[in-house]
Design a protein around this motif. Structure first.
Motif, PDB file in Angstrom:
ATOM      1  N   UNK A   1      42.205  28.735  43.401  1.00 23.74           N
ATOM      2  CA  UNK A   1      41.783  29.863  44.219  1.00 23.74           C
ATOM      3  C   UNK A   1      42.549  31.106  43.824  1.00 23.74           C
ATOM      4  N   UNK A   2      42.882  31.923  44.807  1.00 25.37           N
ATOM      5  CA  UNK A   2      43.518  33.221  44.581  1.00 25.37           C
ATOM      6  C   UNK A   2      44.849  33.073  43.839  1.00 25.37           C
ATOM      7  N   UNK A   3      45.070  33.984  42.870  1.00 21.26           N
ATOM      8  CA  UNK A   3      46.305  34.006  42.086  1.00 21.26           C
ATOM      9  C   UNK A   3      46.930  35.391  42.196  1.00 21.26           C
ATOM     10  N   UNK A   4      48.231  35.441  42.418  1.00 16.80           N
ATOM     11  CA  UNK A   4      48.964  36.710  42.419  1.00 16.80           C
ATOM     12  C   UNK A   4      50.214  36.551  41.559  1.00 16.80           C
ATOM     13  N   UNK A   5      50.382  37.453  40.585  1.00 14.81           N
ATOM     14  CA  UNK A   5      51.557  37.457  39.707  1.00 14.81           C
ATOM     15  C   UNK A   5      52.299  38.769  39.904  1.00 14.81           C
ATOM     16  N   UNK A   6      53.623  38.715  39.900  1.00 11.25           N
ATOM     17  CA  UNK A   6      54.396  39.936  40.096  1.00 11.25           C
ATOM     18  C   UNK A   6      55.681  39.891  39.284  1.00 11.25           C
ATOM     19  N   UNK A   7      56.181  41.080  38.964  1.00  8.89           N
ATOM     20  CA  UNK A   7      57.469  41.232  38.317  1.00  8.89           C
ATOM     21  C   UNK A   7      58.194  42.407  38.927  1.00  8.89           C
TER      22      UNK A   7
END
Length: 457
Positions: free
Chosen positions: A282-288
């Protein structure tokens, strides 16, 4: 000093509308750039290169992408990186096929100029049900540091363009060429933003100003090549969704986000992955994120919902991988995986406790094995792989295939060393398997030959 443009949109998640299916072979490319040397680069600047295939935003919120990104961030060392993908599909909004990105940094000529090149190609695109169509998009951004000045240039070529079904004549595409979509919006070709330290070139940017899709902003073929002053600590890293290394079936990361070298935070979103029989999410969120100072702090994080691997063999309601670092100039790095967690995890129908210990090995009868919360650490770097599956018995994927899902890496150094994360080929699973020979093969007559694990490893 902060640059006048950033690596990616700094946005919060408001709405997700994208679905992506991809397939492609991981590859690398070197791009030759001829530059007349001016002076030696005694004190090199930090590279900050970034490219991606597509992104879709509504207002200031990115709803899909950046897709299939490639980059080289926060280092003075020459390097190369690339990614390729098959299909980006948001029904009624965008269909884009066969995208490829690369980033290359090098030292060329007798005086060691710093050369940075990013490229993006998109074979074909259809927007808003055929309102806009294009093919053969190729975009390049180049920046060269001679030691005294930074010179930059952007180029765009396009095979064909249609608007409202009508072909648009194309010659040489000058910077910031605007084509109107009557009563609806604009298309900007070869959109260039030039700064003292580099250039950003977007092949085609479609902005819808009126009608039911008002506020929609679509970027195709994004490239950026620039230099930044060396920070007191080089904080690098990336969080990415997935990587499948299986020879011709290899699939690049669909979504990824790196640490901004000059501080701040960045986010990338995607509604999910659909690779039938192999991987669905489902939903994917990537952050840096990075906070410059003494010490400098950094983190990468990837969260995926509703995971299904190999037709239900491995499922989870959510997983999060997070890699964190803290480092002062000249001081050792402090690394940890705080924030990594699993929810609703099940392997072959057996529930797994929420607190998964690092490097938890579980055999998968008839398939191979999986390592959960795999952590790889050096003095300056940490990589966390939420799920790593190694295929040792052929099925939907061949023997030697490797699936990585939910990867976060961080690297904190004084010299800008390259982070741990790198593409893998389909034939290194024996090396991955070597620590688990006794687990896999202890009960068989010839453990050295069990499941193809060599006794020489």
């Amino acid at each position: 000093m902060r640059s006048s443009f950033r690596v990616a949109h700094r946005v919060g998640l408001r709405r997700l509308t994208a679905g992506v299916v991809s397939g492609g072979v991981l590859a690398a490319t070197m791009v030759g750039v001829g530059v007349s040397p001016a002076s030696a680069v005694a004190s090199p600047l930090a590279y900050e290169q970034y490219a991606y295939g597509t992104s879709v935003a509504l207002g200031s919120t990115v709803t899909s992408g950046p897709t299939f990104p490639a980059g080289i961030s926060c280092t003075t060392l020459p390097n190369q990186a690339s990614t390729a993908g098959g299909l980006v599909n948001i029904p009624g909004v965008i269909t884009a096929g066969a995208v490829f990105q690369s980033a290359t940094t090098a030292e060329t000529g007798p005086n060691n100029n710093q050369v940075a090149v990013t490229r993006s190609t998109v074979a074909n695109v259809s927007l808003l049900g055929g309102l806009v169509g294009l093919s053969g998009l190729a975009v390049t951004s180049t920046a060269v540091n001679t030691g005294t000045v930074v010179a930059s240039a952007g180029t765009v070529s396009l095979g064909s363009l249609t608007v409202l079904g009508l072909p648009i004549p194309l010659g040489a595409i000058g910077p910031n060429t605007v084509i109107g979509i009557p009563g609806i919006g604009t298309i900007t070709l070869n959109q260039q933003t030039v700064a003292a330290n580099g250039i950003r070139t977007i092949g085609a940017r479609v902005q819808i100003l009126a009608g039911p899709n008002a506020g929609l902003d679509i970027a195709l073929g994004y490239t950026q090549s620039r230099f930044l002053p060396k920070p007191p600590v080089f904080m690098t890293g990336v969080a990415y969704s997935n990587l499948i290394a299986a020879g011709p079936l290899s699939v690049s990361p669909l979504i990824a986000q790196s640490v901004p070298c000059n501080g701040g935070s960045t986010t990338a979103n995607l509604v999910g992955i659909n690779l039938p029989g192999i991987l669905n999410t489902g939903v994917i969120t990537a952050s840096g994120a990075a906070v410059l100072g003494n010490p400098t702090l950094g983190a990468t994080k990837i969260t995926l919902a509703n995971i299904n691997i190999l037709s239900g063999l491995i499922t989870a309601s959510a997983i999060t991988s997070q890699a964190n670092a803290s480092k002062g100039s000249g001081q050792p790095a402090v690394l940890d995986a705080t924030g990594t967690q699993f929810a609703g995890l099940s392997i072959a129908g057996v529930p797994i406790p929420v607190n998964v210990a690092p490097n938890t090995f579980i055999p998968l009868p008839g398939v191979g094995y999986v390592v959960l919360n795999r952590q790889i650490q050096t003095a300056n770097a940490l990589e966390v792989r939420a799920v790593e599956v190694v295929i040792q018995i052929a099925g939907v994927l061949p023997v030697g295939a490797v699936i990585r899902l939910g990867v976060a890496s961080i690297n904190a150094s004084d010299n800008g060393a390259v982070a741990l994360s790198a593409p893998i080929n389909g034939y290194d699973s024996l090396e991955l398997s070597s620590p688990h020979v006794s687990d896999l093969c202890g009960g068989v007559a010839d453990p050295a030959k069990c499941l193809g694990v060599s006794d020489t490893l």
